[in-house]
Scaffold this motif. Structure first.
Motif, short mmCIF file in Angstrom:
data_model
loop_
_atom_site.label_atom_id
_atom_site.label_comp_id
_atom_site.label_asym_id
_atom_site.label_seq_id
_atom_site.Cartn_x
_atom_site.Cartn_y
_atom_site.Cartn_z
N ARG A 116 -4.57 5.93 -5.75
CA ARG A 116 -4.95 5.34 -4.54
C ARG A 116 -5.69 6.51 -3.56
O ARG A 116 -5.22 7.61 -3.98
N SER A 117 -6.68 6.25 -2.76
CA SER A 117 -7.20 7.21 -2.07
C SER A 117 -7.56 6.97 -0.54
O SER A 117 -7.72 5.55 -0.35
N VAL A 118 -7.33 7.65 0.45
CA VAL A 118 -7.70 7.63 1.76
C VAL A 118 -8.50 8.60 2.36
O VAL A 118 -8.40 9.86 1.70
N ILE A 119 -9.33 8.57 3.27
CA ILE A 119 -9.78 9.59 4.05
C ILE A 119 -9.39 9.80 5.52
O ILE A 119 -9.15 8.71 5.97
N VAL A 120 -9.09 10.98 5.86
CA VAL A 120 -8.69 11.11 7.20
C VAL A 120 -9.29 12.42 7.95
O VAL A 120 -9.78 13.25 7.15
N LYS A 121 -9.38 12.19 8.94
CA LYS A 121 -9.81 13.48 9.91
C LYS A 121 -8.32 13.81 10.66
O LYS A 121 -7.91 13.52 11.69
N GLU A 122 -8.00 15.03 9.86
CA GLU A 122 -6.55 15.28 10.21
C GLU A 122 -6.43 16.09 11.65
O GLU A 122 -7.02 17.07 11.77
N THR A 123 -5.70 15.56 12.49
CA THR A 123 -5.43 15.94 13.86
C THR A 123 -4.06 16.21 14.48
O THR A 123 -3.42 14.85 13.82
N LEU A 124 -3.65 17.07 14.82
CA LEU A 124 -2.42 17.04 15.28
C LEU A 124 -2.14 17.23 16.64
O LEU A 124 -3.09 17.61 17.46
N GLU B 112 -5.78 11.64 -2.51
CA GLU B 112 -5.39 10.78 -3.72
C GLU B 112 -4.07 11.00 -3.90
O GLU B 112 -3.40 11.80 -3.76
N GLY B 113 -3.37 9.75 -4.34
CA GLY B 113 -1.84 9.54 -4.45
C GLY B 113 -1.46 8.16 -4.75
O GLY B 113 -2.42 7.51 -5.33
N TYR B 114 -0.34 8.00 -4.45
CA TYR B 114 0.40 6.63 -4.72
C TYR B 114 0.93 6.13 -3.46
O TYR B 114 1.78 6.59 -2.60
N SER B 115 0.40 4.67 -3.42
CA SER B 115 0.86 4.07 -2.01
C SER B 115 2.43 3.66 -2.01
O SER B 115 2.82 3.30 -2.85
N LEU B 116 2.73 3.66 -0.57
CA LEU B 116 4.10 3.20 -0.38
C LEU B 116 4.10 1.77 -0.80
O LEU B 116 5.13 1.15 -1.48
N TYR B 117 3.01 0.95 -0.72
CA TYR B 117 3.05 -0.44 -0.94
C TYR B 117 3.31 -0.67 -2.50
O TYR B 117 4.17 -1.34 -2.93
N ASP B 118 2.82 0.38 -3.39
CA ASP B 118 3.24 0.37 -4.73
C ASP B 118 4.54 0.76 -5.07
O ASP B 118 5.21 0.25 -6.01
N ILE B 119 4.89 1.80 -4.45
CA ILE B 119 6.32 2.71 -4.58
C ILE B 119 7.38 1.78 -4.45
O ILE B 119 8.13 1.61 -5.23
N LEU B 120 7.30 0.78 -3.30
CA LEU B 120 8.22 -0.12 -3.00
C LEU B 120 8.17 -1.44 -3.75
O LEU B 120 9.10 -2.15 -3.26
N ASN B 121 7.20 -1.61 -4.13
CA ASN B 121 6.84 -2.96 -4.65
C ASN B 121 8.04 -3.68 -5.60
O ASN B 121 8.20 -5.02 -5.57
N GLU B 122 8.32 -2.91 -6.60
CA GLU B 122 9.44 -3.61 -7.38
C GLU B 122 11.09 -3.48 -7.25
O GLU B 122 11.72 -3.68 -7.80
N ILE B 123 11.20 -3.04 -5.77
CA ILE B 123 12.59 -2.44 -5.25
C ILE B 123 13.32 -3.77 -4.80
O ILE B 123 12.50 -4.51 -4.17
#
Length: 355
Positions: free
Chosen positions: A78-86, A101-112
């Protein structure tokens, strides 16, 4: 003639390559192709994509049937776009604009398979939250609702690649992270974006909640409490200076389906809580609220999803007056697809400090 023809063909091929929108670079840790000439309408592929140092495995523990690990590369990217600010004490500090780009928590936890500690007393999942941590001991807290209830899914990812989004005129170069990181796509200030996350722990809200059904659910006020359970104030009415906001909504429950097409008028919950719980780095990362009704129905909200949104889908508090159907006060989390965290007859909001 043959020589001339070969020269001509070679020239055409070279010319064609020069007009290609893709620039090939074989530098370590980045993709070979990107749109260097702005030939497409995609603004987010104009710079090389860099791979981040990452583990392909994340541990999942807590209130689950079995502690386990997930292999990230087996999941859809999956991918997200961010304007990173601290957060900065004097002024908010902009870091850079990125596509992750990476892997969503939605997918990571989906089969738990969940195994809630309080499942016998409270079966709904809306009181769950997750604590994501790294080997350095840094932690970030997200509510279960942030992961599985939002209108826009897959915005919380563990990023393994990054592409800087470079301004077309200034060509300013943003610093690049080196390690994988948690990216919470709806955060305005990105304090929860901790590096190298390796563990996810699932927890449920703890506390002495009532266990009784009420024929007429009603609470005349809201007790605002700190992490120790001390009451800081008793909210009986909305301050006059508050501005009312109206959100049209298709109100749809996970269990009972459509409740109606209606509008909700309310007040920003963050404005009602800010004096007791001002914004700090620790609260943005690990703050949590329990929002409860007199019958024990409750939901978890992270501090950041109430105070720190970039999508203007705010959590509202509605004042329904002397309404014996839905109670006086009610929450409306406008960013949720389902209505389950719209708590009727709110009687208590308690801040929780997560360790």
């Amino acid at each position: 003639m043959r020589t001339l023809l070969l020269i001509a063909i070679t020239g055409l091929l070279l010319n064609s390559c020069g007009q290609s929108p893709k620039n090939t670079q074989n530098q370590l840790g980045q993709k070979a192709e990107f749109d260097s000439t702005d030939a497409t309408n995609n603004f987010y592929d104009n710079a090389p994509t860099h791979k981040l140092k990452s583990n392909d495995e994340i541990n999942i523990a807590g209130e689950v049937k079995k502690t386990t690990s997930r292999i990230l590369s087996n999941l859809q990217e999956r991918s997200v776009i961010v304007k990173e600010t601290l957060l900065n004490r004097k002024t908010d500090s902009f870091v850079g604009a990125y596509k992750y780009e990476g892997y969503s928590l939605y997918d990571i936890l989906n089969e738990i398979t969940l195994d809630k500690a309080n499942k016998e007393k409270f079966s709904p999942i809306i009181d769950l939250y997750v604590v994501i941590s790294n080997p350095k001991g840094e932690k970030a807290v997200l509510s279960w609702g942030e992961i599985y209830y939002p209108n826009n899914r897959h915005k919380n990812i563990i990023a393994t690649k990054v592409t800087p989004i470079i301004p077309s005129k200034t060509k300013e170069q943003w610093p690049l992270p080196e390690q994988s990181k948690l990216v919470v796509g709806n955060d305005l200030l990105d304090e929860r974006n901790i590096s190298n996350p390796t563990r996810i722990e699932i927890r449920s809200l703890k506390g002495n909640y009532p266990e009784k059904e009420q024929e007429k659910l009603y609470a005349p006020s809201i007790a605002i409490k700190d992490a120790q359970g001390k009451q800081l104030k008793n909210l009986t009415s909305i301050p006059d200076k508050m501005h009312e906001i109206e959100y049209p909504s298709v109100f749809y429950g996970r269990g009972r389906g459509i409740h109606g097409v209606t509008s909700f008028k309310g007040y920003l919950l963050k404005d009602l809580l800010i004096s007791e719980f001002p914004v700090t780095e620790n609260r943005l990362q690990k703050g949590l609220f329990s929002v409860a009704a007199p019958d024990g129905y409750r939901a978890a909200f992270s501090y950041s999803e109430i105070f720190n949104r970039n999508d203007q889908s705010e959590v509202l508090l509605l004042d329904l007056g002397e309404n014996t159907e839905d109670g006086k006060f009610r929450t409306f989390p406008s960013g949720d697809f389902f209505s389950d965290r719209a708590i009727k007859a709110v009687s208590e909001i308690q801040y929780r400090r997560v360790d």
